[in-house]
Design an enzyme around this catalytic site. Structure first.
Site, PDB file in Angstrom:
ATOM      1  N   ASP A 205       0.816  -1.217   0.000  1.00  0.00           N
ATOM      2  CA  ASP A 205       0.000   0.000   0.000  1.00  0.00           C
ATOM      3  C   ASP A 205       0.849   1.267   0.000  1.00  0.00           C
ATOM      4  O   ASP A 205       2.071   1.202   0.210  1.00  0.00           O
ATOM      5  CB  ASP A 205      -0.955  -0.006   1.210  1.00  0.00           C
ATOM      6  CG  ASP A 205      -0.264  -0.398   2.513  1.00  0.00           C
ATOM      7  OD1 ASP A 205       0.974  -0.363   2.577  1.00  0.00           O
ATOM      8  OD2 ASP A 205      -0.969  -0.741   3.478  1.00  0.00           O
TER       9      ASP A 205
ATOM     10  N   GLU B 225      -9.600  -1.731   5.286  1.00  0.00           N
ATOM     11  CA  GLU B 225     -10.269  -1.435   6.545  1.00  0.00           C
ATOM     12  C   GLU B 225     -11.493  -2.330   6.725  1.00  0.00           C
ATOM     13  O   GLU B 225     -11.958  -2.950   5.751  1.00  0.00           O
ATOM     14  CB  GLU B 225     -10.689   0.046   6.552  1.00  0.00           C
ATOM     15  CG  GLU B 225      -9.515   1.026   6.486  1.00  0.00           C
ATOM     16  CD  GLU B 225      -8.744   1.146   7.813  1.00  0.00           C
ATOM     17  OE1 GLU B 225      -8.587   0.150   8.527  1.00  0.00           O
ATOM     18  OE2 GLU B 225      -8.280   2.266   8.102  1.00  0.00           O
TER      19      GLU B 225
ATOM     20  N   ASN C 241      -7.431  -2.820  14.283  1.00  0.00           N
ATOM     21  CA  ASN C 241      -8.829  -3.136  13.932  1.00  0.00           C
ATOM     22  C   ASN C 241      -8.922  -4.342  12.995  1.00  0.00           C
ATOM     23  O   ASN C 241      -9.962  -4.603  12.403  1.00  0.00           O
ATOM     24  CB  ASN C 241      -9.508  -1.913  13.294  1.00  0.00           C
ATOM     25  CG  ASN C 241      -8.816  -1.473  12.000  1.00  0.00           C
ATOM     26  OD1 ASN C 241      -7.867  -2.119  11.565  1.00  0.00           O
ATOM     27  ND2 ASN C 241      -9.292  -0.408  11.396  1.00  0.00           N
TER      28      ASN C 241
ATOM     29  N   HIS D  18      -7.191  -4.779  10.193  1.00  0.00           N
ATOM     30  CA  HIS D  18      -6.930  -4.540   8.770  1.00  0.00           C
ATOM     31  C   HIS D  18      -5.618  -5.163   8.313  1.00  0.00           C
ATOM     32  O   HIS D  18      -4.681  -5.313   9.093  1.00  0.00           O
ATOM     33  CB  HIS D  18      -7.020  -3.051   8.389  1.00  0.00           C
ATOM     34  CG  HIS D  18      -5.851  -2.192   8.769  1.00  0.00           C
ATOM     35  ND1 HIS D  18      -6.003  -0.894   9.217  1.00  0.00           N
ATOM     36  CD2 HIS D  18      -4.510  -2.397   8.740  1.00  0.00           C
ATOM     37  CE1 HIS D  18      -4.818  -0.360   9.440  1.00  0.00           C
ATOM     38  NE2 HIS D  18      -3.898  -1.250   9.164  1.00  0.00           N
TER      39      HIS D  18
HETATM   40  C1  GLP Z   1      -0.440   0.439   8.545  1.00  0.00           C
HETATM   41  C2  GLP Z   1      -0.132  -0.393   7.318  1.00  0.00           C
HETATM   42  C3  GLP Z   1      -0.336  -1.856   7.579  1.00  0.00           C
HETATM   43  C4  GLP Z   1       0.384  -2.247   8.853  1.00  0.00           C
HETATM   44  C5  GLP Z   1      -0.191  -1.491  10.009  1.00  0.00           C
HETATM   45  C6  GLP Z   1       0.402  -1.863  11.352  1.00  0.00           C
HETATM   46  O1  GLP Z   1      -1.792   0.684   8.727  1.00  0.00           O
HETATM   47  N1  GLP Z   1      -0.910  -0.035   6.191  1.00  0.00           N
HETATM   48  O2  GLP Z   1       0.141  -2.590   6.462  1.00  0.00           O
HETATM   49  O3  GLP Z   1       0.220  -3.628   9.050  1.00  0.00           O
HETATM   50  O4  GLP Z   1       0.073  -0.125   9.743  1.00  0.00           O
HETATM   51  O5  GLP Z   1       1.586  -1.175  11.576  1.00  0.00           O
HETATM   52  P1  GLP Z   1       2.558  -1.390  12.812  1.00  0.00           P
HETATM   53  O6  GLP Z   1       3.398  -2.554  12.465  1.00  0.00           O
HETATM   54  O7  GLP Z   1       3.346  -0.102  12.851  1.00  0.00           O
HETATM   55  O8  GLP Z   1       1.733  -1.602  14.011  1.00  0.00           O
END
Ligand code: GLP
Length: 258
Positions: free
Chosen positions: A67, A143, A136, A138
């Site tokens: 993404d 989402e 959440n 995702h």
């Molecule tokens: C963002 C990314 C996700 C990732 C999530 C969790 O929302 N788009 O791909 O998994 O963050 O991030 P973290 O590893 O910093 O908790």
């Protein structure tokens, strides 16, 4: 779904890096699906040290990231392109031309998204997709209520995701509320999936993904329908799992008999 629970973030990251390294060694032209976020940092660090030790080469590897924010531009310090360059690509022998990140050209989101899907297909699909998880549930930026068959497209971020990621942005910086993301259907096409969960704040999402009902309200639960998914968790992220003891026992049996 294989569930691996390890005591610390370091052990989780080394375990994941080992799986990725084994694939890169066996198939030098592998296509890797990569993720961003803090959960990936030690994995990338471990891969860089394997490269520096001469154990690995990424020369023939192609990567597709999950993404990217909309509106930042690749050179912004919070863009996922910048994250990938800083945390991995600039430190290994990968050809930067073979590193794909979804982006939006000329405001034509639909065409950019469709091109991303075609590019993945043209490369023969993703051999291994790395995933983090939002609190959440995702995956990527899919989402809650994302279609379980969705493909690369624009998503509006929830307040929860925006506030979780606010820690990366300076007060003076505008934080995007839109992103372009591989869909759940895109992710599900990967041959193998590794999902990483770290910390107590992920325990609810992780238990819903592994043990909850299959539901678009918890996008990661789609992985219950994937044939080769390994979830790697630290103890805190695993702390809400109902079958915690069973997963520990299964891995013990696996190490004794495989
Ligand atoms: C963002 C990314 C996700 C990732 C999530 C969790 O929302 N788009 O791909 O998994 O963050 O991030 P973290 O590893 O910093 O908790």
């Amino acid at each position: 779904m294989r569930v691996v629970i390890l005591p610390t973030e370091k052990e989780v990251s080394n375990f994941a890096a080992e799986i990725i390294a084994n694939l890169v060694k066996t198939k030098q032209s592998s296509v890797l699906g990569l993720a961003t976020g803090s959960s990936m940092l030690l994995i990338y660090e471990a891969l860089i040290s394997k490269y520096q030790l001469g154990e690995l080469s990424f020369k023939k590897i192609t990567t597709f990231n999950l993404d990217e924010y909309i509106g930042l531009g690749p050179n912004h310090n919070q863009s996922y392109r910048n994250y990938m360059n800083q945390q991995l690509f600039n430190h290994i022998d990968i050809n930067h031309k073979n590193t794909y990140i979804p982006e939006c050209f000329d405001g034509n989101y639909e065409l950019s998204a469709a091109n991303y899907e075609s590019e993945i297909k043209n490369h023969g699909g993703i051999n291994l997709q790395l995933l983090g998880v939002g609190s959440n549930g995702h995956i990527g930026f899919n989402e809650p209520t994302s279609s379980l068959k969705s493909r690369t497209r624009i998503k509006t971020l929830t307040k929860n995701t925006i506030s979780n990621n606010a820690r990366f942005f300076k007060e003076s910086e505008i934080q995007p509320s839109l992103a372009i993301t591989m869909g759940i259907g895109t992710i599900m096409k990967a041959q193998n999936i590794l999902l990483i969960g770290l910390g107590k704040h992920k325990s609810k999402a992780v238990s819903e993904i592994i043990e909850g009902p299959l539901s678009s309200f918890c996008p990661g639960s789609a992985l219950q329908n994937h044939e080769n998914t390994t979830v790697i968790l630290d103890d805190l992220a695993a702390s809400d799992l109902k079958l915690y003891d069973y997963y520990i026992h299964t891995e013990k049996m696996r190490s004794e008999h495989m």
